[in-house]
Design an enzyme around this catalytic site. Structure first.
Site, PDB file in Angstrom:
ATOM      1  N   ASP A 157      45.720 -76.835  -8.868  1.00  0.00           N
ATOM      2  CA  ASP A 157      46.698 -76.119  -8.040  1.00  0.00           C
ATOM      3  C   ASP A 157      46.883 -74.681  -8.526  1.00  0.00           C
ATOM      4  O   ASP A 157      46.837 -74.415  -9.723  1.00  0.00           O
ATOM      5  CB  ASP A 157      48.038 -76.879  -8.100  1.00  0.00           C
TER       6      ASP A 157
ATOM      7  N   ARG B 245      43.078 -65.098  -0.576  1.00  0.00           N
ATOM      8  CA  ARG B 245      43.148 -66.532  -0.913  1.00  0.00           C
ATOM      9  C   ARG B 245      41.740 -67.095  -1.051  1.00  0.00           C
ATOM     10  O   ARG B 245      41.459 -67.937  -1.887  1.00  0.00           O
ATOM     11  CB  ARG B 245      43.906 -67.312   0.180  1.00  0.00           C
TER      12      ARG B 245
ATOM     13  N   ASN C  11      46.059 -81.018   3.464  1.00  0.00           N
ATOM     14  CA  ASN C  11      45.448 -79.673   3.518  1.00  0.00           C
ATOM     15  C   ASN C  11      44.842 -79.359   4.889  1.00  0.00           C
ATOM     16  O   ASN C  11      44.607 -78.194   5.220  1.00  0.00           O
ATOM     17  CB  ASN C  11      44.367 -79.510   2.434  1.00  0.00           C
ATOM     18  N   TRP C  12      44.604 -80.399   5.714  1.00  0.00           N
ATOM     19  CA  TRP C  12      44.098 -80.143   7.083  1.00  0.00           C
ATOM     20  C   TRP C  12      45.115 -79.339   7.893  1.00  0.00           C
ATOM     21  O   TRP C  12      44.770 -78.742   8.902  1.00  0.00           O
ATOM     22  CB  TRP C  12      43.794 -81.466   7.814  1.00  0.00           C
TER      23      TRP C  12
ATOM     24  N   ARG D 161      46.620 -76.680   6.932  1.00  0.00           N
ATOM     25  CA  ARG D 161      46.601 -75.248   6.584  1.00  0.00           C
ATOM     26  C   ARG D 161      45.988 -74.448   7.737  1.00  0.00           C
ATOM     27  O   ARG D 161      45.309 -75.019   8.600  1.00  0.00           O
ATOM     28  CB  ARG D 161      45.783 -75.032   5.313  1.00  0.00           C
TER      29      ARG D 161
ATOM     30  N   SER E 186      51.814 -85.241  -5.146  1.00  0.00           N
ATOM     31  CA  SER E 186      51.248 -84.803  -3.866  1.00  0.00           C
ATOM     32  C   SER E 186      50.242 -85.804  -3.270  1.00  0.00           C
ATOM     33  O   SER E 186      49.114 -85.425  -2.905  1.00  0.00           O
ATOM     34  CB  SER E 186      50.597 -83.432  -4.012  1.00  0.00           C
TER      35      SER E 186
HETATM   36  C1  FPP Z   1      45.331 -75.650  -4.504  1.00  0.00           C
HETATM   37  O1  FPP Z   1      45.609 -74.281  -4.573  1.00  0.00           O
HETATM   38  C2  FPP Z   1      43.912 -75.838  -4.356  1.00  0.00           C
HETATM   39  C3  FPP Z   1      43.313 -76.335  -3.240  1.00  0.00           C
HETATM   40  C4  FPP Z   1      44.049 -76.757  -2.048  1.00  0.00           C
HETATM   41  C5  FPP Z   1      41.864 -76.464  -3.145  1.00  0.00           C
HETATM   42  C6  FPP Z   1      41.151 -76.827  -4.418  1.00  0.00           C
HETATM   43  C7  FPP Z   1      39.772 -76.345  -4.279  1.00  0.00           C
HETATM   44  C8  FPP Z   1      39.048 -75.766  -5.245  1.00  0.00           C
HETATM   45  C9  FPP Z   1      39.499 -75.663  -6.637  1.00  0.00           C
HETATM   46  C10 FPP Z   1      37.728 -75.166  -4.979  1.00  0.00           C
HETATM   47  C11 FPP Z   1      36.676 -76.064  -4.462  1.00  0.00           C
HETATM   48  C12 FPP Z   1      36.525 -77.370  -5.148  1.00  0.00           C
HETATM   49  C13 FPP Z   1      35.353 -77.916  -5.495  1.00  0.00           C
HETATM   50  C14 FPP Z   1      35.297 -79.319  -6.013  1.00  0.00           C
HETATM   51  C15 FPP Z   1      34.093 -77.189  -5.387  1.00  0.00           C
HETATM   52  P1  FPP Z   1      46.575 -73.663  -3.482  1.00  0.00           P
HETATM   53  O2  FPP Z   1      45.743 -72.992  -2.451  1.00  0.00           O
HETATM   54  O3  FPP Z   1      47.510 -74.694  -2.945  1.00  0.00           O
HETATM   55  O4  FPP Z   1      47.346 -72.626  -4.364  1.00  0.00           O
HETATM   56  P2  FPP Z   1      48.843 -72.131  -4.163  1.00  0.00           P
HETATM   57  O5  FPP Z   1      49.717 -73.346  -4.249  1.00  0.00           O
HETATM   58  O6  FPP Z   1      49.017 -71.191  -5.294  1.00  0.00           O
HETATM   59  O7  FPP Z   1      48.892 -71.464  -2.817  1.00  0.00           O
END
Ligand code: FPP
Length: 247
Positions: A26, A39, A74-75, A77, A202
């Protein structure tokens, strides 16, 4: 007393062994904001940190590493961000499978495949097949994953078996129910790490986390390094797990 970083590889086969580490990655978005980047770049940096986590896990002799890459929520978003994340995952599958295969890592993907595009599903199938004989470590990527979804699917499958006369409800126990989950042959996580300072699950491995230890780190996922992994293992090895029993 916490084990030293140096002891980490040896200790994993001992009494205080650490077999399965799961990570809620996260903070990509906050990392981007903090560094004045998009982002999209935050997620790209997050994918680089995935490499660090894998190397850290391999160095520590961990047998299973689960990464929460994309949740069922996450879908919801914005469509551009979902498209971006899917493109990144595709790129990851194209570029990194060869590396993890060479490292002796078996790749598994858990989650709802029916929401993923056909080409990603095909790449996942191929990667799972290619790496299935690897035994050094299993890398589980939770993709389009939601734990409540998983539990409902298992309950439905069991109900169908009962209706077909193949199962008896009075015979349902934890072991049998676990077998119906997407994680059926994967051990429960010993340690769940979440970065970014947030302290919640989560919808991640709710059933499997029953006796997991938790570690919440203040750093943002793109800043995660293999040294952070080792420090997390050291922290875990210093804990006393009793599984509900008396000390
Ligand atoms: C949370 O950060 C992260 C995600 C929703 C996606 C995780 C994906 C990766 C680390 C990259 C791809 C993964 C692989 C396995 C190649 P956030 O966007 O919710 O951050 P925030 O809460 O600070 O906005």
């Amino acid at each position: 007393m916490a084990a030293s970083v140096h002891q980490c590889a040896e200790d994993t086969s001992g009494v205080s062994s650490l077999s399965h580490v799961a990570i809620i990655m996260d903070g990509n978005g906050r990392w981007a904001t903090k560094n004045g980047k998009s982002r999209s770049l935050g997620h790209k940096k997050g994918a680089e940190a995935v490499r660090e986590a894998i190397e850290g896990a391999l160095d520590c002799g961990v047998k299973c590493l689960t990464l929460y890459a994309f949740s069922s929520e996450n879908w919801n978003r914005p469509v551009e961000e979902v498209t971006d994340l899917m493109a990144l995952l595709k790129l990851y599958l194209q570029r990194e499978v060869k590396t993890v295969h060479k490292q002796g890592v078996r790749l598994r993907v858990i989650g709802r495949r029916d929401r993923l595009s056909a080409d990603i599903v095909k790449m996942i199938d191929k990667a799972e097949k290619r790496t299935e004989a690897n035994t050094r470590m299993t890398l589980v990527i939770a993709l389009s994953y939601g734990s409540r979804d998983e539990i409902i699917e298992a309950a439905k499958a069991f109900a169908v078996s009962v209706a077909e006369g193949k199962e008896d409800p009075s015979q349902l126990d934890e072991e049998k129910f676990s077998k119906g989950l997407w994680t059926n042959d994967i051990p429960d996580p010993d340690l769940i790490i979440r970065t970014s300072g947030e302290q919640r699950l989560s919808n991640f491995l709710l059933w499997q986390a029953a006796y997991a230890e938790f570690l919440f780190l203040d750093l943002l996922w793109p800043d995660f390094s293999k040294m952070d992994f080792r420090a997390a293992v050291d922290n875990y090895l210093g804990r006393n797990r009793r599984f509900g029993a008396r000390p």
